[in-house]
Every structure is written in C-alpha cells, then in structure tokens.
Design an enzyme around this catalytic site. Sequence first.
Site, PDB file in Angstrom:
ATOM      1  N   ARG A 117       0.709  -1.184  -0.182  1.00 52.70           N
ATOM      2  CA  ARG A 117       0.156   0.024  -0.024  1.00 52.70           C
ATOM      3  C   ARG A 117       0.863   1.169  -0.036  1.00 52.70           C
ATOM      4  NH1 ARG A 117      -3.480  -2.991   3.524  1.00 52.70           N
ATOM      5  NH2 ARG A 117      -4.916  -3.999   2.714  1.00 52.70           N
ATOM      6  N   LYS A 139       2.631  11.324 -11.448  1.00 48.57           N
ATOM      7  CA  LYS A 139       1.865  10.359 -12.250  1.00 48.57           C
ATOM      8  C   LYS A 139       2.454   8.941 -12.393  1.00 48.57           C
ATOM      9  CE  LYS A 139      -1.471  13.056 -14.990  1.00 48.57           C
ATOM     10  NZ  LYS A 139      -1.672  13.595 -16.357  1.00 48.57           N
ATOM     11  N   GLU A 181       8.600  18.830 -25.138  1.00 47.42           N
ATOM     12  CA  GLU A 181       7.623  18.979 -23.783  1.00 47.42           C
ATOM     13  C   GLU A 181       8.184  20.122 -23.330  1.00 47.42           C
ATOM     14  OE1 GLU A 181       5.274  17.399 -22.674  1.00 47.42           O
ATOM     15  OE2 GLU A 181       5.364  15.198 -23.253  1.00 47.42           O
ATOM     16  N   LYS A 230       6.051  23.161 -13.848  1.00 44.49           N
ATOM     17  CA  LYS A 230       5.257  21.888 -13.518  1.00 44.49           C
ATOM     18  C   LYS A 230       4.687  21.804 -11.934  1.00 44.49           C
ATOM     19  CE  LYS A 230       4.255  17.413 -14.242  1.00 44.49           C
ATOM     20  NZ  LYS A 230       4.323  16.271 -14.985  1.00 44.49           N
ATOM     21  N   GLU A 240      -5.610  16.352 -11.653  1.00 40.87           N
ATOM     22  CA  GLU A 240      -5.939  16.685 -12.915  1.00 40.87           C
ATOM     23  C   GLU A 240      -7.455  16.993 -13.112  1.00 40.87           C
ATOM     24  OE1 GLU A 240      -3.735  14.752 -16.331  1.00 40.87           O
ATOM     25  OE2 GLU A 240      -5.297  15.157 -17.580  1.00 40.87           O
ATOM     26  N   ARG A 244      -4.521  21.285 -14.324  1.00 38.09           N
ATOM     27  CA  ARG A 244      -3.323  20.193 -14.746  1.00 38.09           C
ATOM     28  C   ARG A 244      -3.661  19.932 -16.300  1.00 38.09           C
ATOM     29  NH1 ARG A 244      -0.042  15.543 -11.403  1.00 38.09           N
ATOM     30  NH2 ARG A 244       1.222  15.088 -12.895  1.00 38.09           N
ATOM     31  N   ASN A 248      -1.523  19.022 -21.036  1.00 38.27           N
ATOM     32  CA  ASN A 248      -1.598  18.225 -22.249  1.00 38.27           C
ATOM     33  C   ASN A 248      -2.061  18.944 -23.531  1.00 38.27           C
ATOM     34  OD1 ASN A 248      -2.089  15.796 -20.663  1.00 38.27           O
ATOM     35  ND2 ASN A 248      -4.242  16.362 -20.176  1.00 38.27           N
ATOM     36  N   HIS A 251      -1.252  17.615 -26.852  1.00 34.75           N
ATOM     37  CA  HIS A 251      -1.497  15.909 -26.909  1.00 34.75           C
ATOM     38  C   HIS A 251      -2.630  15.372 -27.304  1.00 34.75           C
ATOM     39  CE1 HIS A 251       1.837  16.502 -24.187  1.00 34.75           C
ATOM     40  NE2 HIS A 251       2.095  15.418 -23.717  1.00 34.75           N
ATOM     41  N   HIS A 255      -1.431  12.493 -29.591  1.00 30.26           N
ATOM     42  CA  HIS A 255      -1.748  10.787 -29.157  1.00 30.26           C
ATOM     43  C   HIS A 255      -2.289   9.988 -30.332  1.00 30.26           C
ATOM     44  CE1 HIS A 255      -2.164  11.784 -24.538  1.00 30.26           C
ATOM     45  NE2 HIS A 255      -0.774  11.326 -24.933  1.00 30.26           N
ATOM     46  N   HIS A 268       7.318  10.321 -28.660  1.00 36.92           N
ATOM     47  CA  HIS A 268       6.333  11.139 -28.220  1.00 36.92           C
ATOM     48  C   HIS A 268       6.452  12.647 -28.583  1.00 36.92           C
ATOM     49  CE1 HIS A 268       3.413  12.226 -25.131  1.00 36.92           C
ATOM     50  NE2 HIS A 268       4.078  13.010 -24.550  1.00 36.92           N
TER      51      HIS A 268
HETATM   52  P1  NAD Z   1      12.111   6.104 -22.054  1.00 36.41           P
HETATM   53  O1  NAD Z   1      12.051   6.275 -20.556  1.00 36.41           O
HETATM   54  O2  NAD Z   1      11.963   5.038 -22.820  1.00 36.41           O
HETATM   55  O3  NAD Z   1      13.827   6.430 -22.195  1.00 36.41           O
HETATM   56  C1  NAD Z   1      14.145   6.765 -23.721  1.00 36.41           C
HETATM   57  C2  NAD Z   1      15.339   5.966 -23.965  1.00 36.41           C
HETATM   58  O4  NAD Z   1      16.567   6.497 -23.544  1.00 36.41           O
HETATM   59  C3  NAD Z   1      15.403   4.303 -23.173  1.00 36.41           C
HETATM   60  O5  NAD Z   1      15.993   3.516 -24.234  1.00 36.41           O
HETATM   61  C4  NAD Z   1      16.563   4.497 -22.023  1.00 36.41           C
HETATM   62  O6  NAD Z   1      17.119   3.462 -21.473  1.00 36.41           O
HETATM   63  C5  NAD Z   1      17.407   5.548 -22.579  1.00 36.41           C
HETATM   64  N1  NAD Z   1      17.977   6.307 -21.695  1.00 36.41           N
HETATM   65  C6  NAD Z   1      17.742   6.988 -20.630  1.00 36.41           C
HETATM   66  N2  NAD Z   1      18.379   7.895 -19.857  1.00 36.41           N
HETATM   67  C7  NAD Z   1      19.699   7.879 -20.764  1.00 36.41           C
HETATM   68  C8  NAD Z   1      20.754   8.405 -20.854  1.00 36.41           C
HETATM   69  N3  NAD Z   1      21.013   9.194 -19.645  1.00 36.41           N
HETATM   70  N4  NAD Z   1      21.752   8.276 -21.771  1.00 36.41           N
HETATM   71  C9  NAD Z   1      21.542   7.370 -22.726  1.00 36.41           C
HETATM   72  N5  NAD Z   1      20.285   6.705 -22.874  1.00 36.41           N
HETATM   73  C10 NAD Z   1      19.415   6.874 -21.749  1.00 36.41           C
HETATM   74  O7  NAD Z   1      11.640   7.501 -22.673  1.00 36.41           O
HETATM   75  P2  NAD Z   1      11.009   8.830 -21.973  1.00 36.41           P
HETATM   76  O8  NAD Z   1      10.915   9.830 -23.083  1.00 36.41           O
HETATM   77  O9  NAD Z   1      12.155   9.281 -20.943  1.00 36.41           O
HETATM   78  O10 NAD Z   1       9.804   8.492 -21.290  1.00 36.41           O
HETATM   79  C11 NAD Z   1       8.338   8.301 -21.946  1.00 36.41           C
HETATM   80  C12 NAD Z   1       7.633   7.573 -20.900  1.00 36.41           C
HETATM   81  O11 NAD Z   1       7.222   8.613 -20.049  1.00 36.41           O
HETATM   82  C13 NAD Z   1       6.312   7.198 -21.496  1.00 36.41           C
HETATM   83  O12 NAD Z   1       5.915   5.901 -21.005  1.00 36.41           O
HETATM   84  C14 NAD Z   1       5.198   8.333 -21.129  1.00 36.41           C
HETATM   85  O13 NAD Z   1       3.930   7.714 -20.957  1.00 36.41           O
HETATM   86  C15 NAD Z   1       5.895   8.579 -19.772  1.00 36.41           C
HETATM   87  N6  NAD Z   1       5.377   9.993 -19.159  1.00 36.41           N
HETATM   88  C16 NAD Z   1       4.876  10.164 -18.161  1.00 36.41           C
HETATM   89  C17 NAD Z   1       4.819  11.307 -17.627  1.00 36.41           C
HETATM   90  C18 NAD Z   1       4.150  11.491 -16.162  1.00 36.41           C
HETATM   91  O14 NAD Z   1       3.864  12.723 -15.623  1.00 36.41           O
HETATM   92  N7  NAD Z   1       4.351  10.256 -15.314  1.00 36.41           N
HETATM   93  C19 NAD Z   1       4.900  12.404 -18.282  1.00 36.41           C
HETATM   94  C20 NAD Z   1       5.318  12.175 -19.665  1.00 36.41           C
HETATM   95  C21 NAD Z   1       5.532  11.049 -20.035  1.00 36.41           C
HETATM   96  N1  GLY Z   2       2.724  15.028 -18.204  1.00 40.17           N
HETATM   97  C1  GLY Z   2       1.436  15.405 -18.058  1.00 40.17           C
HETATM   98  C2  GLY Z   2       1.186  15.565 -16.398  1.00 40.17           C
HETATM   99  O1  GLY Z   2       2.033  15.377 -15.761  1.00 40.17           O
HETATM  100  O2  GLY Z   2      -0.057  15.867 -15.952  1.00 40.17           O
END
Ligand code: NAD
Ligand code: GLY
Length: 358
Positions: A117, A139, A181, A230, A240, A244, A248, A251, A255, A268
């Site tokens: 939990r 998130k 972003e 942020k 949200e 918040r 988007n 987006h 998307h 993305h």
């Molecule tokens: P990712 O986590 O897939 O990373 C991209 C690639 O870069 C991977 O292959 C990773 O291993 C590599 N990498 C990471 N750090 C590195 C470094 N320092 N040097 C070399 N390579 C490195 O992609 P991302 O763009 O970071 O994240 C995308 C994800 O984030 C999606 O799943 C999306 O839904 C999520 N997301 C979440 C939120 C949230 O608020 N929680 C917001 C935006 C996106």
């Molecule tokens: N990336 C959108 C949010 O955090 O709400």
Amino acid sequence: MVDLSVKIKQNEKNYPIIIKTEKIADLAEKFLSFTKDKNYLVIISKKVEKIYGKQLNIPKENKFILKDGEKEKNFNNYQKIIQKALKMKLTRNDAIIAIGGGVVGDISGFVASTYMRGIDFIQVPTTLLACVDSSVGGKTAIDTNFGKNLVGTFYQPKIVFINPKFLKTLDERQFKTGLGEVVKYSFIEKSCKCEEELNLTNFLSEKSQDILNRDERTLSKLIEICVKLKISVVEKDEKESGLRRILNFGHTYGHAIEKITKYKKYTHGEAIVEGMKFAFDLAVKKNLIDKNYKFLAEDVIKKYNFTKVKKFKLTKMIELMQLDKKATSNSIVFILPTDYSTVDAFDFLPEELIKLLN
Ligand code: NAD
Ligand code: GLY
C-alpha cells in the site's frame, strides 16, 4: 545547486527536487545515503545501467534491470518487480529508486504506490523528458493492450534528484523528444500561474544553440524553469481535475499520431510538436489568436529542427481522438492557445472540427 520543493497542501505531501550537475558517483552516494537504515530496490533501465552502472555502483542484489522501450511498461514487468521486492523482504519502511527515463519512472512509481500500500519512492530521471516532466507531479502508470497509461496512480515521490550530466549520452532523438515537452511549457507558461515570471519563450529563442549543444549550465537553467512551471501546476491541481489539463497542450492530436503509427514511427515529443502545430491552426481558425502569434510559435519550433510528421486524414484522426481517455462521450477536448503563452480547454464536436479545418 537548485533546491526546489513541491508543496501539495491537502495531503502534506511536500518533497524536494534537487537540480545539481555533479559526478554521477557523488549523486549515487547522495541518493543512497537518503536510504540509510532502509533496504532499497533500484529499478534501472538497461541502457542507463550499461553506461552508468560502474559509476553508480549499486549492488547487484538491490537492482532490477528493466529492458528498454515503452513495451516494457507492462503488467508482466510490474509483477516481476513486485516479486523481487517480496523476495528481498522490503517493508513499508524501505524504498524504491527509479533511475532512467519516463518508462522506468512510471512503472517504478506504480510499484512503489501499490507495494504494501505504498513505500518511499525516489526518482532519478536520466532523460530530458523525465527531468522536465515525468519525474515531477506523481503520475505513475503501466500500459495495457487497450492503450497507454490506462492503469496507474497519483503517488508523489519522497525526493527527486535531477542531474543534467546524464543528458550528455542521450541520443539525438531522445533529447529532441524532451525538447518537445520543453517547448510546450513555453506556450502554456502564463496559464501555469507561476508567481515568478520565467519567460521561457525568450530563453528558448536566445539560447537555442547552447541548448542544442547541451551546455550543462544552460540545460540546468532550462530544467529549472520547466520544473518550476510544472510544480506551480501540480501544487494547484494534483489529480488533474482542472488546471493540470493544460499540460496536455498538443497531446490530443499528438496521441492520435502515436496511435495511427502504432507508437513506432515517431517519438512522443515529435508527435506532441505536431499536435501543438495542429492546436495553433485550430486556434487561428476559431479566431482565438491572430496569425502573428501562430507564426511566432512556428519560429520557436523551427529553431529546434524537430522531425517532420506526415499529414494524416482528418476523419481518421478524429476517430482516434474520440477514443482518447480524455475525450468525453461525443466531443473532443483540445487545449488551445488563447493569447501569448496562455491556453484554455475547448470542446469540439467532430462535425465542428471538420467544418473548421476542411
Ligand atoms: P524512455 O524512458 O523510454 O527512455 C528513452 C530511452 O533513453 C531508453 O532507451 C532509455 O534507456 C534511454 N536513456 C535513458 N536515459 C539515458 C541516458 N542518460 N543516456 C542514454 N540513454 C538513456 O523515454 P522517456 O521519453 O524518458 O519517457 C517516456 C515515458 O514517459 C512514456 O511511457 C510516457 O507515458 C511517460 N510519461 C510520463 C509522465 C508522467 O507525468 N508520469 C509524463 C510524460 C511522459
Ligand atoms: N505530463 C502531464 C502531467 O504530468 O500531468
């Protein structure tokens, strides 16, 4: 060093966000000292482990290495991580540490929020996208066969350690996806209601070369600005229910691009940049903004040389946008520019969109 703090008042969920350019080994010492007297499990992406494993020096038994790619943010890996935590006999007093991009951060946060939990969660973002967006705000998610991020929680970390040094080794496309972003924040800045005037649009225009060359000081400042924006949003609307939603921006259409290309062709950020251009077009057609602002926005975007996204049939895109989890029964919600760095939410019926855009 910049020490920021998120204060989500209703639940007293305050946590620090430290932005510091330092040796990776020093950073590791710091986040491990945060877990002193605790047992901990580090979830780290395979690529990050390969590049930084030695410097991080995390004992093998405390590590879960997650393969790379969005497809790994799944239930199967969630279960494997939980099982590893159970085998390690982690208790509620222990901690989960995510080291990687948004994929690692999202799945690790979901594990942390559900294991017993909820146990302490520490974020160490290593992509630009994770530094400016996913590591802040709580998130968490995993994907399902029905779509991305359909299972998740709001669960704030205990602390976030941001080190721009990690960004040197990101490949060009991943760096640019984060910049998508970043550019988004510049178009929503005033709506973020941050007390400080940060003027990200100017920063992006004046410092484009230093940003693209990944100058550490410039990246540190850039991340600081985005994180401040942020924080301002999530402090006011953690779950949200209103404000918040402005995060988007770009987006809704973005998307749909990701879906129509099966998450394979564009990153993305590339999809979101196209989504923002679509939003600017729609705002001009709806007389929300004048063309000059749209041209200015296009100029900022051009400076960063994002991959061009092809055009798709509007009726197909509308169909996909209607399936988005943020769409209401009939209408599609868009965040649109209404003035310089200002946005608002608008509902459109599909026939209205077709009339305006055709
Ligand atoms: P990712 O986590 O897939 O990373 C991209 C690639 O870069 C991977 O292959 C990773 O291993 C590599 N990498 C990471 N750090 C590195 C470094 N320092 N040097 C070399 N390579 C490195 O992609 P991302 O763009 O970071 O994240 C995308 C994800 O984030 C999606 O799943 C999306 O839904 C999520 N997301 C979440 C939120 C949230 O608020 N929680 C917001 C935006 C996106
Ligand atoms: N990336 C959108 C949010 O955090 O709400």
